[in-house]
Design an enzyme around this catalytic site. Structure first.
Site, PDB file in Angstrom:
ATOM      1  N   ALA A 106      49.048  67.279  26.783  1.00 42.43           N
ATOM      2  CA  ALA A 106      47.459  67.312  26.381  1.00 42.43           C
ATOM      3  C   ALA A 106      47.419  68.132  25.019  1.00 42.43           C
ATOM      4  O   ALA A 106      48.359  67.750  24.185  1.00 42.43           O
ATOM      5  CB  ALA A 106      46.351  67.959  27.323  1.00 42.43           C
ATOM      6  N   SER A 107      46.448  69.230  24.696  1.00 40.31           N
ATOM      7  CA  SER A 107      46.182  69.766  23.518  1.00 40.31           C
ATOM      8  C   SER A 107      47.524  70.636  23.062  1.00 40.31           C
ATOM      9  O   SER A 107      47.782  71.067  22.049  1.00 40.31           O
ATOM     10  CB  SER A 107      45.157  70.387  23.416  1.00 40.31           C
ATOM     11  OG  SER A 107      44.138  69.334  23.234  1.00 40.31           O
ATOM     12  N   VAL A 108      48.636  71.211  23.990  1.00 39.95           N
ATOM     13  CA  VAL A 108      49.611  71.635  23.568  1.00 39.95           C
ATOM     14  C   VAL A 108      50.499  70.862  22.662  1.00 39.95           C
ATOM     15  O   VAL A 108      51.181  71.288  21.967  1.00 39.95           O
ATOM     16  CB  VAL A 108      50.458  72.096  25.026  1.00 39.95           C
ATOM     17  CG1 VAL A 108      51.829  72.500  24.457  1.00 39.95           C
ATOM     18  CG2 VAL A 108      49.630  73.085  25.801  1.00 39.95           C
TER      19      VAL A 108
END
Length: 399
Positions: A106-108
Site C-alpha cells: 500500500a502506501s509504504v
C-alpha cells in the site's frame, strides 16, 4: 616486459570488474562508508534474547486476542531481534503465513517512488524544482513542482475519487498514463493552490511514477527492479500487475475484516502511490541499505528525512515518502503506514539506534491499533515504562 604485461592484465581486470559492478546497478560499498551506530554495553546477546521472548508474548497475545494476522520483524542496532508469522495467507485455502510471504505494501510503496526520483536527480536527469509541464506539456495545473509532489503540497484532487466518476469502464484497468489523460481532459478541480499546505496525495505519487517512466524511458516497474530490488537482492519484492494472481511463490491474499477475500479492481494497476509487494525480510534489506550509500548519497537521503510542512504540527512532519515523528523517548523516527484492498503495512525506523519495526497484515480488522503500545514498549521514556504499561493493562501483563 613481463611486469608491463602483468600490469596491463591487472588494469583490464579492474576495469572489467568496475563495468560489471556498474551493470549490476550497485557499487560495492566499503565498510567504512556505512553509517555506524554505537552499541551500548547494556545491549547484549542475553538482553536481545529477553526482548525477543517478550515480543513473542506480545504478538501471540495480539494474534489470539485482537485478531492480528500477518508477519513481523523487529531489529535493534542493525540486528534482527525477532521475526514471526501469525495466521493465514488465505483463509479460504487455509494457507499459513511465513516470513517469506509477500504482501501489498500500500502506501509504504511511496518511499520507493521517492527513492526513484532521488536517484534520477543524482543522475542529473531531473530537478526537484522542475514543473510537471516539463514532462507532460498538456498538464492543466500550473505551478506544481516535483518537490511539491514529493511533499504532498500539490493541492491536486485524489485520482481514486475522480476516477470513479470519470473512468467509463470499470472492467478495464486504469494506468498511470490514464490518470494523466483524465486530468488533462476533465480537469478535476484541485483542493487548493500548490505550495499552500500539506494534503496527503495519492495523485502526486502516481504522477511521480509517470515522471520516472518519462525520464528513464523505462516502465516504472522495470526501473524499480533494475535500480533497487535486484541490487539489494530483494528477491521477493515486485510491483503489482494483472498477472500477479498467476505468479508462483508465497503471496498473501487481502481480506475484509470479516475474512472475506478482497479482489483486485481497475485501480490496482496505478503505481507509485501503492502497488509494491514485499516481505518483512526484504524490507529489512531495504532498511539496512538506507544506512549506506548504495542507492543515493547520504546528503541526498538526508533530505528525504527532513520535515517540509509549512503548517507545523507538534506530532508529525513529512519528508520525501516518509513521515517524521518524535518518539516517546525523545528520539525521532521516520515511518510510513499503508492500507489498501485488504492489506495493512507499517515500517518504522529509529536511525539513532538503527532499529526498525516492520509489520505486514492481510486482515485490516483494526488490530493495528496496538502500534502506539508497541512504540511505548520498544522506546520507553523510562526503564520502568514497561511495568507501568503492564499495570494499565495495555500489554495484558504478558511482558
Amino acid at each position: 616486459m613481463f611486469r608491463c604485461l602483468g600490469a596491463a592484465i591487472l588494469c583490464l581486470f579492474f576495469f572489467a570488474c568496475k563495468e560489471k559492478r556498474q551493470e549490476n546497478g550497485l557499487w560495492e560499498e566499503k565498510e567504512e562508508t556505512r553509517e555506524k551506530v554505537a552499541v551500548p554495553a547494556s545491549f547484549t546477546a542475553d538482553s536481545a534474547r529477553q526482548l525477543a521472548v517478550k515480543l513473542d508474548s506480545v504478538f501471540k497475545h495480539f494474534h489470539k486476542r485482537r485478531g492480528f494476522n500477518g508477519t513481523v520483524l523487529v531489529t535493534k542496532y542493525d540486528q534482527v531481534i525477532y521475526k514471526n508469522a501469525f495466521g493465514m495467507a488465505d483463509f479460504y485455502r487455509r494457507d499459513s503465513l511465513t516470513v517469506n510471504t509477500a504482501f501489498q505494501l500500500a502506501s509504504v510503496s511511496k518511499q520507493f517512488t521517492a527513492m526513484a526520483i532521488m536517484m534520477l536527480k543524482e543522475d542529473g536527469k531531473l530537478s526537484y524544482e522542475d514543473s510537471v509541464q516539463q514532462y507532460f506539456p498538456a498538464f492543466p495545473y500550473h505551478g506544481i513542482t516535483i518537490r511539491q509532489l514529493l511533499t504532498h503540497q500539490s493541492g491536486l484532487s485524489n485520482y481514486t475519487y475522480f476516477s470513479d466518476k470519470l473512468w467509463p469502464d470499470r472492467n478495464k484497468n486504469l494506468t498511470n498514463q490514464d490518470v494523466v489523460n483524465l486530468m488533462v481532459q476533465h480537469q478535476p478541480k484541485p483542493y487548493f493552490k500548490p505550495n499552500t499546505r500539506f494534503d496527503y496525495s495519492n495523485t502526486g505519487y502516481s504522477l511521480l511514477a509517470s515522471i520516472v517512466e518519462k525520464v528513464s524511458e523505462k516502465p516504472f516497474a522495470t526501473f524499480l527492479r533494475e535500480r533497487i530490488f535486484e541490487p539489494l537482492e530483494m528477491k521477493h519484492t515486485f510491483t503489482y500487475s494483472p498477472d500477479v494472481a498467476t505468479l508462483t511463490g508465497k503471496i498473501a491474499t487481502g481480506h475484509t475484516r470479516f475474512r472475506q477475500k478482497r479482489t483486485s479492481d481497475y485501480l490496482d494497476t496505478v503505481l507509485g502511490d501503492k502497488g509494491i509487494y514485499s516481505t518483512v525480510e526484504d524490507l529489512y534489506k531495504w532498511d539496512q541499505a538506507l544506512y549506506t550509500q548504495k542507492l543515493v548519497k547520504r546528503e541526498t537521503l538526508h533530505e528525504a528525512f527532513t520535515g517540509t510542512r509549512q503548517e507545523k504540527r507538534k506530532d508529525e512532519d513529512y519528508g520525501f515518502g516518509w513521515r517524521i515523528k518524535p518518539l516517546e523517548n525523545g528520539d525521532t523516527a521516520v515511518y510510513h503506514g499503508g492500507l489498501w484492498h485488504g492489506f495493512s503495512s507499517y515500517l518504522l525506523r529509529n536511525p539513532k539506534e538503527h532499529s526498525a519495526l516492520i509489520i505486514l497484515s492481510n486482515l485490516p480488522n483494526g488490530s493495528f491499533s496496538y502500534l502506539q503500545e508497541l512504540r511505548h514498549f520498544l522506546y520507553p521514556v523510562h526503564p520502568d515504562s514497561v511495568a507501568k504499561l503492564s499495570k494499565q493493562g495495555k500489554l495484558a501483563a504478558r511482558l
